[in-house]
Write a protein that holds these residues in place. Structure first.
Motif, PDB file in Angstrom:
ATOM      1  N   ALA A  13       0.999  -1.093   0.101  1.00 56.23           N
ATOM      2  CA  ALA A  13      -0.003   0.003  -0.030  1.00 56.23           C
ATOM      3  C   ALA A  13       0.779   1.313   0.028  1.00 56.23           C
TER       4      ALA A  13
ATOM      5  N   TRP B  32       0.406   5.881  -0.182  1.00 58.94           N
ATOM      6  CA  TRP B  32      -0.577   6.729   0.394  1.00 58.94           C
ATOM      7  C   TRP B  32      -0.189   8.063  -0.466  1.00 58.94           C
TER       8      TRP B  32
ATOM      9  N   ALA C  14      -9.622   5.580  -0.123  1.00 58.91           N
ATOM     10  CA  ALA C  14      -8.433   4.991  -0.805  1.00 58.91           C
ATOM     11  C   ALA C  14      -8.938   4.927  -2.263  1.00 58.91           C
TER      12      ALA C  14
ATOM     13  N   HIS D 283      -8.504   2.325  -5.421  1.00 59.05           N
ATOM     14  CA  HIS D 283      -8.160   0.930  -6.073  1.00 59.05           C
ATOM     15  C   HIS D 283      -8.386   0.867  -7.439  1.00 59.05           C
TER      16      HIS D 283
ATOM     17  N   VAL E  30     -11.783   1.723   5.015  1.00 59.49           N
ATOM     18  CA  VAL E  30     -11.501   3.045   4.098  1.00 59.49           C
ATOM     19  C   VAL E  30     -12.721   2.829   3.039  1.00 59.49           C
TER      20      VAL E  30
ATOM     21  N   ILE F 165      -3.147  -0.948  -3.213  1.00 56.55           N
ATOM     22  CA  ILE F 165      -4.174   0.307  -3.088  1.00 56.55           C
ATOM     23  C   ILE F 165      -3.232   1.563  -2.842  1.00 56.55           C
ATOM     24  N   ASP F 166      -4.019   2.694  -2.947  1.00 60.28           N
ATOM     25  CA  ASP F 166      -3.311   4.056  -2.645  1.00 60.28           C
ATOM     26  C   ASP F 166      -4.223   4.565  -1.622  1.00 60.28           C
ATOM     27  N   LEU F 167      -3.718   4.859  -0.266  1.00 57.13           N
ATOM     28  CA  LEU F 167      -4.599   5.433   0.830  1.00 57.13           C
ATOM     29  C   LEU F 167      -4.508   6.735   0.741  1.00 57.13           C
ATOM     30  N   SER F 168      -5.462   7.386   1.365  1.00 58.19           N
ATOM     31  CA  SER F 168      -5.368   8.971   1.499  1.00 58.19           C
ATOM     32  C   SER F 168      -4.575   9.000   2.669  1.00 58.19           C
TER      33      SER F 168
ATOM     34  N   SER G 215      -6.009   7.894   5.993  1.00 58.02           N
ATOM     35  CA  SER G 215      -6.040   6.493   6.228  1.00 58.02           C
ATOM     36  C   SER G 215      -4.455   5.836   6.455  1.00 58.02           C
TER      37      SER G 215
END
Lengths: 89, 89
Positions: free
Chosen positions: B5, B7, B27, B29, B51, B65-68, B71
Motif C-alpha cells: 500500500a 498513500w 483510498a 483501488h 476505508v 491500494i493507494d490510501l489517503s 487512512s
C-alpha cells in the motif's frame, strides 16, 4: 534550522512554475529563494541529501520543509507498507 | 488480497468526482466499485482501518491500494521525520 519534514508525491505545477516531478530531488520551503540548494539531514536515519527549492510550503505549523517523494526516499522516509484487504459487507 | 500500500496527500478531484480530502478515510483501488468499504490491515503495525474507495489507482505495478493521508496515518504509515537544513553554497 531543524524541525519536522514531510513529503508529497502529487501535484501539477510548483510555485516557481515548473512541472512537478515526484521523483526529482526538490522541496518546498516557506522563504528560501527558488533555486537554493539545501542539504537536508535525516536525524533518524543519518542520511542526507541535497535538494533544490522549487516550491512553497509546508503550510502546516511546526514543519520546516516539504520534500518531493524522491527526496524523501533518498532520506529513508516513509514508503510503502505491506497490507491485506477485506471488503466489508 | 495482500500486497503493498502507498498513500497520497495531494490532488483536487477523485475519480468518482468528489473533492479529494487528504484527511478523509478513503483510498484508490484499481477495480473495486466506488463506495465499497474495505478493511485494510497493516501487517507491520497490526493496525487496521476501514476505508471507502472513491478513487482509481495505484497505477504502479506491485501496489494494491493507494490510501489517503488520513487512512495511512491511522495505520501508522509514513509521517514526518526530524531533519536539519543547511544551505549549500
Amino acid at each position: 534550522q531543524s524541525g519536522a519534514a514531510s513529503w508529497y508525491g502529487s501535484g501539477h505545477q510548483t510555485a516557481n512554475g515548473e512541472r512537478f516531478n515526484p521523483n526529482g530531488m526538490t522541496a518546498a520551503h516557506r522563504s528560501l529563494p527558488f533555486g537554493t540548494r539545501v542539504r537536508v539531514e535525516n536525524k533518524q536515519t543519518g542520511r542526507s541529501v541535497v535538494v533544490r527549492i522549487n516550491d512553497r510550503g509546508p503550510f502546516v505549523r511546526g514543519r520546516i520543509i516539504d520534500l518531493s517523494r524522491g527526496s524523501a526516499r533518498a532520506l529513508g522516509m516513509g514508503g510503502t507498507s505491506y497490507v491485506s484487504l477485506h471488503v466489508v459487507d
